[in-house]
Design a protein around this motif. Structure first.
Motif, PDB file in Angstrom:
ATOM      1  N   ALA A   1       3.333   9.188   1.506  1.00  0.00           N
ATOM      2  CA  ALA A   1       4.334   8.397   0.974  1.00  0.00           C
ATOM      3  C   ALA A   1       5.506   9.303   0.594  1.00  0.00           C
ATOM      4  O   ALA A   1       4.919  10.261  -0.101  1.00  0.00           O
ATOM      5  CB  ALA A   1       4.081   7.078   0.217  1.00  0.00           C
ATOM      6  N   SER A   2       6.600   8.760   0.281  1.00  0.00           N
ATOM      7  CA  SER A   2       7.594   9.733  -0.648  1.00  0.00           C
ATOM      8  C   SER A   2       8.766   8.801  -0.998  1.00  0.00           C
ATOM      9  O   SER A   2       9.158   7.524  -0.557  1.00  0.00           O
ATOM     10  CB  SER A   2       8.150  10.999   0.335  1.00  0.00           C
ATOM     11  OG  SER A   2       8.670  10.245   1.379  1.00  0.00           O
ATOM     12  N   PHE A   3       9.531   9.366  -2.164  1.00  0.00           N
ATOM     13  CA  PHE A   3      10.659   8.639  -2.814  1.00  0.00           C
ATOM     14  C   PHE A   3      11.572   8.374  -1.611  1.00  0.00           C
ATOM     15  O   PHE A   3      11.783   9.378  -0.787  1.00  0.00           O
ATOM     16  CB  PHE A   3      11.153   9.482  -3.761  1.00  0.00           C
ATOM     17  CG  PHE A   3      12.404   8.903  -4.455  1.00  0.00           C
ATOM     18  CD1 PHE A   3      12.330   7.796  -5.428  1.00  0.00           C
ATOM     19  CD2 PHE A   3      13.686   9.279  -4.135  1.00  0.00           C
ATOM     20  CE1 PHE A   3      13.353   7.277  -5.885  1.00  0.00           C
ATOM     21  CE2 PHE A   3      14.912   8.742  -4.622  1.00  0.00           C
ATOM     22  CZ  PHE A   3      14.690   7.842  -5.658  1.00  0.00           C
ATOM     23  N   PRO A   4      12.050   7.246  -1.517  1.00  0.00           N
ATOM     24  CA  PRO A   4      12.320   6.152  -2.439  1.00  0.00           C
ATOM     25  C   PRO A   4      11.577   4.927  -2.148  1.00  0.00           C
ATOM     26  O   PRO A   4      11.636   3.721  -2.272  1.00  0.00           O
ATOM     27  CB  PRO A   4      13.879   5.810  -2.254  1.00  0.00           C
ATOM     28  CG  PRO A   4      14.118   5.967  -0.783  1.00  0.00           C
ATOM     29  CD  PRO A   4      13.207   7.087  -0.537  1.00  0.00           C
ATOM     30  N   GLU A   5      10.495   5.096  -1.453  1.00  0.00           N
ATOM     31  CA  GLU A   5       9.676   3.965  -0.897  1.00  0.00           C
ATOM     32  C   GLU A   5       9.106   3.266  -2.317  1.00  0.00           C
ATOM     33  O   GLU A   5       8.952   3.590  -3.347  1.00  0.00           O
ATOM     34  CB  GLU A   5       8.279   4.404  -0.263  1.00  0.00           C
ATOM     35  CG  GLU A   5       8.491   5.004   1.187  1.00  0.00           C
ATOM     36  CD  GLU A   5       7.446   5.410   2.071  1.00  0.00           C
ATOM     37  OE1 GLU A   5       6.751   4.326   2.365  1.00  0.00           O
ATOM     38  OE2 GLU A   5       7.100   6.605   1.863  1.00  0.00           O
ATOM     39  N   VAL A   6       8.930   2.030  -1.958  1.00  0.00           N
ATOM     40  CA  VAL A   6       8.054   0.980  -3.196  1.00  0.00           C
ATOM     41  C   VAL A   6       6.947   0.609  -2.409  1.00  0.00           C
ATOM     42  O   VAL A   6       6.685   0.200  -1.108  1.00  0.00           O
ATOM     43  CB  VAL A   6       8.980  -0.260  -3.295  1.00  0.00           C
ATOM     44  CG1 VAL A   6       8.240  -1.133  -4.097  1.00  0.00           C
ATOM     45  CG2 VAL A   6      10.255   0.100  -3.762  1.00  0.00           C
ATOM     46  N   LEU A   7       5.762   1.007  -3.053  1.00  0.00           N
ATOM     47  CA  LEU A   7       4.260   0.688  -2.749  1.00  0.00           C
ATOM     48  C   LEU A   7       3.823  -0.424  -3.357  1.00  0.00           C
ATOM     49  O   LEU A   7       4.524  -0.902  -4.382  1.00  0.00           O
ATOM     50  CB  LEU A   7       3.549   1.822  -2.858  1.00  0.00           C
ATOM     51  CG  LEU A   7       4.235   3.561  -2.116  1.00  0.00           C
ATOM     52  CD1 LEU A   7       3.262   4.445  -2.691  1.00  0.00           C
ATOM     53  CD2 LEU A   7       4.355   3.263  -0.817  1.00  0.00           C
ATOM     54  N   GLU A   8       2.689  -0.763  -3.111  1.00  0.00           N
ATOM     55  CA  GLU A   8       2.191  -1.769  -3.651  1.00  0.00           C
ATOM     56  C   GLU A   8       0.551  -1.329  -3.704  1.00  0.00           C
ATOM     57  O   GLU A   8      -0.102  -0.596  -3.030  1.00  0.00           O
ATOM     58  CB  GLU A   8       1.868  -3.203  -3.003  1.00  0.00           C
ATOM     59  CG  GLU A   8       3.436  -4.026  -2.988  1.00  0.00           C
ATOM     60  CD  GLU A   8       3.073  -5.107  -1.767  1.00  0.00           C
ATOM     61  OE1 GLU A   8       4.125  -5.820  -2.147  1.00  0.00           O
ATOM     62  OE2 GLU A   8       2.680  -5.273  -1.008  1.00  0.00           O
ATOM     63  N   VAL A   9      -0.158  -1.722  -4.924  1.00  0.00           N
ATOM     64  CA  VAL A   9      -1.351  -1.484  -5.290  1.00  0.00           C
ATOM     65  C   VAL A   9      -2.223  -2.897  -4.974  1.00  0.00           C
ATOM     66  O   VAL A   9      -1.878  -3.929  -6.001  1.00  0.00           O
ATOM     67  CB  VAL A   9      -1.787  -0.747  -6.639  1.00  0.00           C
ATOM     68  CG1 VAL A   9      -3.150  -0.633  -6.757  1.00  0.00           C
ATOM     69  CG2 VAL A   9      -1.027   0.505  -6.892  1.00  0.00           C
ATOM     70  N   ASP A  10      -3.115  -2.955  -4.224  1.00  0.00           N
ATOM     71  CA  ASP A  10      -3.937  -4.283  -3.928  1.00  0.00           C
ATOM     72  C   ASP A  10      -5.205  -3.996  -4.926  1.00  0.00           C
ATOM     73  O   ASP A  10      -5.892  -2.744  -4.632  1.00  0.00           O
ATOM     74  CB  ASP A  10      -4.261  -4.225  -2.633  1.00  0.00           C
ATOM     75  CG  ASP A  10      -4.980  -5.803  -2.232  1.00  0.00           C
ATOM     76  OD1 ASP A  10      -4.407  -6.595  -2.193  1.00  0.00           O
ATOM     77  OD2 ASP A  10      -6.357  -5.555  -2.093  1.00  0.00           O
ATOM     78  N   VAL A  11      -5.331  -4.854  -5.667  1.00  0.00           N
ATOM     79  CA  VAL A  11      -6.441  -4.920  -6.797  1.00  0.00           C
ATOM     80  C   VAL A  11      -7.651  -5.826  -6.519  1.00  0.00           C
ATOM     81  O   VAL A  11      -7.232  -6.935  -6.620  1.00  0.00           O
ATOM     82  CB  VAL A  11      -6.008  -4.919  -8.246  1.00  0.00           C
ATOM     83  CG1 VAL A  11      -7.036  -5.038  -9.160  1.00  0.00           C
ATOM     84  CG2 VAL A  11      -4.806  -4.038  -8.678  1.00  0.00           C
ATOM     85  N   ALA A  12      -8.753  -5.164  -6.365  1.00  0.00           N
ATOM     86  CA  ALA A  12      -9.967  -6.270  -6.079  1.00  0.00           C
ATOM     87  C   ALA A  12     -11.131  -5.756  -7.184  1.00  0.00           C
ATOM     88  O   ALA A  12     -11.005  -4.579  -7.594  1.00  0.00           O
ATOM     89  CB  ALA A  12     -10.272  -6.313  -4.766  1.00  0.00           C
ATOM     90  N   VAL A  13     -12.301  -6.511  -7.163  1.00  0.00           N
ATOM     91  CA  VAL A  13     -13.249  -6.094  -7.923  1.00  0.00           C
ATOM     92  C   VAL A  13     -14.521  -5.453  -6.830  1.00  0.00           C
ATOM     93  O   VAL A  13     -14.830  -6.320  -6.149  1.00  0.00           O
ATOM     94  CB  VAL A  13     -13.653  -7.147  -8.828  1.00  0.00           C
ATOM     95  CG1 VAL A  13     -14.965  -6.751  -9.676  1.00  0.00           C
ATOM     96  CG2 VAL A  13     -12.776  -7.370  -9.995  1.00  0.00           C
ATOM     97  N   ALA A  14     -14.840  -4.326  -7.233  1.00  0.00           N
ATOM     98  CA  ALA A  14     -16.062  -3.909  -6.303  1.00  0.00           C
ATOM     99  C   ALA A  14     -17.435  -4.162  -7.130  1.00  0.00           C
ATOM    100  O   ALA A  14     -18.479  -4.455  -6.332  1.00  0.00           O
ATOM    101  CB  ALA A  14     -15.850  -2.446  -6.435  1.00  0.00           C
TER     102      ALA A  14
END
Length: 134
Positions: free
Chosen positions: A65-78
């Protein structure tokens, strides 16, 4: 814990000399997402008597990925242990319907310790409750 996605807009300085997001930024995104969730949704007091310290982390880089993208972090519990949580993380392009197109997959293990003595303590009850909510 279900369905938490944390936005992570890339900055100009997140690009490396090859024109894509530097590998260290993936870790920054994961750490920021997990800690934001614990503070906003699970009652972690950053100046409280118990803190979460990183014990281990890993990241598998799958796409760039590169600027100026907006990413998301998907958070779960392992894994939820007595004194630790291992987070299951996926970095996605904004709006991705699921984890199948992840740019990166990672884990991050927090061990909860007393602020003063740095000895392990049980996962704080507000965090444990928020993690186990369905």
């Amino acid at each position: 814990m279900t369905g938490y996605r944390h936005p992570f807009p890339l900055r100009w300085n997140d690009n490396d000399q090859y024109g894509h997001m530097n590998n260290t930024v993936y870790y920054e995104a994961m750490d920021t997402a997990v800690n934001t969730w614990m503070i906003r949704h699970a009652g972690l007091e950053v100046s409280g008597p118990v803190i979460g310290v990183a014990r281990a982390s890993s990241c598998e880089f799958l796409a760039s990925a590169s600027f100026p993208e907006v990413l998301e972090v998907d958070v779960a519990v392992a894994r939820l242990g007595g004194t630790s949580i291992t987070w299951d993380l996926a970095i996605l392009r904004r709006g991705a319907p699921d984890r199948s197109g992840a740019l990166a997959r990672g884990t991050f293990t927090h061990v909860f310790v007393g602020r003063e003595d740095r000895r392990p303590v049980p996962v704080p009850e507000p965090i444990r409750s928020a993690v186990t909510e369905r």
